[in-house]
Design a protein around this motif. Structure first.
Motif, short mmCIF file in Angstrom:
data_model
loop_
_atom_site.label_atom_id
_atom_site.label_comp_id
_atom_site.label_asym_id
_atom_site.label_seq_id
_atom_site.Cartn_x
_atom_site.Cartn_y
_atom_site.Cartn_z
N LEU A 280 35.56 59.29 23.51
CA LEU A 280 35.86 58.10 24.31
C LEU A 280 37.36 58.09 24.58
N VAL A 281 37.73 58.11 25.85
CA VAL A 281 39.14 58.06 26.25
C VAL A 281 39.45 56.65 26.74
N GLN B 135 30.95 52.75 10.84
CA GLN B 135 32.07 53.55 11.30
C GLN B 135 31.68 54.33 12.56
N PRO B 136 32.52 54.31 13.59
CA PRO B 136 32.19 55.05 14.81
C PRO B 136 32.06 56.55 14.55
N GLU B 137 31.07 57.14 15.16
CA GLU B 137 30.94 58.60 15.12
C GLU B 137 31.72 59.22 16.27
N VAL B 138 31.88 58.44 17.33
CA VAL B 138 32.57 58.92 18.52
C VAL B 138 34.08 59.03 18.24
N ARG B 139 34.69 60.07 18.78
CA ARG B 139 36.13 60.29 18.64
C ARG B 139 36.85 59.53 19.76
N ILE B 140 37.89 58.78 19.41
CA ILE B 140 38.58 57.91 20.36
C ILE B 140 40.00 58.41 20.57
N LEU B 141 40.36 58.66 21.84
CA LEU B 141 41.69 59.16 22.18
C LEU B 141 42.32 58.28 23.26
#
Length: 304
Positions: free
Chosen positions: A74-75, A295-301
């Motif tokens: 997720l950006v 906890q989110p599994e998706v990586r956030i940038l």
């Protein structure tokens, strides 16, 4: 203002023009279809380009991020300052005997197809996971009672000193959605999987079964990053969210899927802020109602 645009010429010395994008829309490179631009996007087609790109970034103090297929990413709406290196072009797959070696950018579904073609069993679980080999090793991806740790023999990685190392399955320290690669910030270059010879028809049957199950139970018609939350110990995230009465909960263009409560989806015109607001609301409600922290599994940038 793109403060890193001036560095494009440095990358032009090692890349073709088509491999460099300035102010690239990250929404076109991640499955959520949201997010702002990155200053410079690079798509190396060999390891030497990757290593030289990292050297340029470090020498010029340019922040950089390495991504795969963008299926678990997720950006944020403000985009990413610096450089994103996308490894999708490093995608060769080779089968020898009962082993398959795949570069980091190879898609899991393609590795699964290669295994099926070679009558090799063990990789069926990954037939519908949209990610790449690098990301899968990074987070020990899994589905349908299978995971990368069950089949991997070794991985070739680029460490923090830009030295290439080969790590055994044991050295990778793979756990639930974690690995040594994640812990140390290494970059996966390739992985070798050791599979079991089997009956091709039975292998294909299992792939078809899992494909149908995925299509029936997951909201594949909408952009998402797959399962949004990690599985909390002793629980299932989707069940907790559904029991909290949050199926269909919507903020802007993002919502909890009616089909599977473990998925936050972009129903159209959603923003990264919408997605994050839904995630935070779900976390608050599940914590309040059941005392469980998701906890989110998706990586956030990126930045807001």
């Amino acid at each position: 203002m793109n403060q890193y645009k001036k560095y494009k010429n440095l990358f032009s010395k090692i890349y073709e023009e088509s491999q460099i994008q300035v102010d690239a829309k990250m929404s076109e490179h991640i499955y959520f279809k949201v997010g702002g631009p990155v200053d410079i996007l690079l798509t190396p087609n060999n390891i030497q380009q990757l290593k030289e790109s990292i050297t340029i970034c470090k020498e010029n103090e340019i922040p950089f991020y390495v991504i795969g297929n963008g299926s678990n990413l997720l950006v944020k709406d403000g985009g990413i300052r610096g450089v994103v290196i996308k490894l999708c072009e490093l995608n060769k797959i080779k089968r020898v005997g009962n082993k398959i070696t795949a570069e980091c950018g190879a898609l899991l579904k393609d590795v699964s197809a290669e295994a099926t073609a070679g009558s090799l069993s063990g990789f069926q679980f990954a037939c519908g996971i949209p990610g790449s080999v690098g990301g899968a090793v990074f987070m020990n991806a899994g589905a349908y009672d299978g995971e990368i740790s069950f089949v991997i023999e070794k991985a070739e990685v680029l460490d923090d000193k830009q030295e290439i190392r080969v790590l055994s399955k044991e050295e990778l320290n793979l756990g639930y959605r974690q690995s040594l690669v994640m812990e140390k910030g290494y970059i996966v270059l390739s992985a070798t999987f050791e599979l079991t010879p089997g009956d091709k028809e039975q292998i294909q049957s299992r792939v078809s079964e899992l494909t149908t199950r995925r299509e029936d139970r997951q909201p594949l018609e909408y952009p998402s990053a797959g399962s949004t939350f990690k599985r909390p110990e002793g629980h299932f995230a989707g069940k907790l969210i559904e029991d909290a009465g949050l199926k269909g909960f919507t903020i802007g263009g993002a919502c909890i899927s009616e089909k599977h409560a473990g998925f936050v989806i972009n129903k159209g015109q959603g923003t990264a802020k919408d997605v994050l607001d839904v995630i935070h609301h779900v976390q608050d409600e599940v914590k309040k109602q059941f005392g469980v922290e998701l906890q989110p599994e998706v990586r956030i940038l990126g930045e807001d």
